[in-house]
Design an enzyme around this catalytic site. Structure first.
Site, mmCIF file in Angstrom:
data_model
loop_
_atom_site.group_PDB
_atom_site.id
_atom_site.type_symbol
_atom_site.label_atom_id
_atom_site.label_comp_id
_atom_site.label_asym_id
_atom_site.label_seq_id
_atom_site.Cartn_x
_atom_site.Cartn_y
_atom_site.Cartn_z
ATOM 1 N N HIS A 1 -1.857 -33.028 56.336
ATOM 2 C CA HIS A 1 -0.967 -31.968 55.858
ATOM 3 C C HIS A 1 -1.488 -31.320 54.585
ATOM 4 C CE1 HIS A 1 2.106 -33.113 58.706
ATOM 5 N NE2 HIS A 1 2.128 -34.338 58.243
ATOM 6 N N HIS B 1 -1.304 -33.204 44.996
ATOM 7 C CA HIS B 1 -1.745 -32.570 46.244
ATOM 8 C C HIS B 1 -1.501 -31.066 46.118
ATOM 9 C CE1 HIS B 1 2.589 -33.245 46.809
ATOM 10 N NE2 HIS B 1 2.530 -32.043 47.344
ATOM 11 N N HIS C 1 1.002 -29.814 43.142
ATOM 12 C CA HIS C 1 2.146 -30.684 42.843
ATOM 13 C C HIS C 1 1.651 -32.009 42.287
ATOM 14 C CE1 HIS C 1 4.801 -28.426 45.977
ATOM 15 N NE2 HIS C 1 4.753 -27.808 44.796
HETATM 16 O O1 1SD Z 1 4.588 -32.683 50.415
HETATM 17 C C1 1SD Z 1 4.750 -33.789 49.578
HETATM 18 C C2 1SD Z 1 4.562 -35.022 50.400
HETATM 19 O O2 1SD Z 1 3.230 -35.095 50.858
HETATM 20 C C3 1SD Z 1 4.856 -36.211 49.588
HETATM 21 O O3 1SD Z 1 3.886 -36.275 48.583
HETATM 22 C C4 1SD Z 1 6.208 -36.040 48.991
HETATM 23 C C5 1SD Z 1 6.504 -37.145 48.049
HETATM 24 O O4 1SD Z 1 6.879 -38.180 48.821
HETATM 25 O O5 1SD Z 1 6.333 -34.878 48.246
HETATM 26 C C6 1SD Z 1 6.117 -33.750 48.958
HETATM 27 S S1 1SD Z 1 6.294 -32.448 47.793
HETATM 28 O O6 1SD Z 1 7.707 -32.157 47.639
HETATM 29 O O7 1SD Z 1 5.671 -32.837 46.552
HETATM 30 N N1 1SD Z 1 5.588 -31.198 48.389
HETATM 31 ZN ZN ZN Z 2 3.930 -30.617 47.584
#
Ligand code: 1SD
Ligand code: ZN
Length: 261
Positions: free
Chosen positions: A67, A93, A120
């Site tokens: 992803h 990420h 993020h």
């Molecule tokens: O998309 C991320 C997901 O990969 C995971 O890191 C999650 C945390 O458990 O967060 C989302 S996000 O809201 O940081 N995009």
């Molecule tokens: Zn994210």
């Protein structure tokens, strides 16, 4: 069922996440469109103190999870001031758009306009919870620092290693180790102008557990760097991994605060 969620294609695209993950249909979802004229300036909002964000040596995993690209961060990285409690970093990420469509791929939009990509940096409330997994579904469990990316004239050399490593984790599930990381240099220069609101994970299961801090000043990358980010990785179906962003969710009765006028 083991139908996998997606952004745009298949039976469980983002319009249908809530059928399998009910929280995705909640009233405090992320991302949102931040409307400058509707934010409330909060002059008591404290600046963030980021500890251990500067250059770190060690062994950090960088993974293509199908992803996004994620880098696992050491627990020595913390937000030590500016939030209700101490928050310990877990991973960072990105979300991005698509090369062919020249589509931008940030998650938070500002006055309706979407930047190229978004970073993020995910933290959990380590004053109250023992781990990220314990914290992730608690209303005061997580804090994410979000930064948008824009085109700049020059290569951002703090991203050179990161961008060239993408080639080595091209396929979903691939990972590698990196021996140093300097997250502070990868952020924007101005850390004092930000927006703050309460929201959710932007991916299933969409738990409403995140205090979001969205910085106003973009990080800049060159055209080449953005092009590589958008076109190098493959997803679980072995297609180019792009447009991995969720569209803006209703604000409902929430208020977005800002640290600046
Ligand atoms: O998309 C991320 C997901 O990969 C995971 O890191 C999650 C945390 O458990 O967060 C989302 S996000 O809201 O940081 N995009
Ligand atoms: Zn994210």
């Amino acid at each position: 069922s083991d139908i996998h969620w997606t952004y745009k294609e298949g039976a469980l695209d983002q319009m249908h996440w809530a059928t399998k993950y009910p929280a995705c249909g909640g009233k405090k979802q992320s991302p949102i469109d931040i409307q400058r004229r509707n934010v409330r300036f909060n002059q008591n909002m404290l600046q963030l103190e980021l500890t251990g964000y500067d250059a770190q040596k060690g062994n950090f995993r960088m993974i293509n999870n199908g992803h996004t690209v994620q880098i696992d961060l050491p627990p020595s990285m913390k937000i030590t001031k500016g939030l209700p409690g101490q928050f310990t970093a877990v991973q960072m990420h990105l979300h991005w758009g698509g090369l062919d469509l020249e589509e931008s791929g940030a998650e938070h939009t500002i006055d309706g306009s979407r930047y190229m990509a978004e970073l993020h940096v995910v933290h959990y409330n380590s004053d109250k919870y023992k781990s990220f997994s314990e914290a992730k579904d608690k209303s005061d469990g997580l804090a994410v620092l979000a930064f948008v990316y824009d085109y700049g004239h020059f290569e951002n050399t703090y991203y050179s290693d990161f961008i060239s490593n993408l080639e080595k984790i091209k396929y979903a599930g691939q990972s590698m180790n990196i021996s140093s990381i300097d997250v502070l240099s990868m952020l924007s220069e101005n850390l004092s102008h930000f927006f703050r609101y309460e929201g959710s994970l932007t991916t299933p299961p969409c738990f409403e557990s995140i205090i979001w801090t969205v910085f106003d000043t973009p990080i800049t990358l060159s055209h080449n760097q953005i092009r590589k980010l958008e076109s190098t990785l493959m997803d679980v179906d072995n297609k180019t991994l792009w447009n991995d962003y969720r569209i803006a969710q209703p604000l409902n009765d929430r208020v977005v605060e800002s640290s600046f006028m």
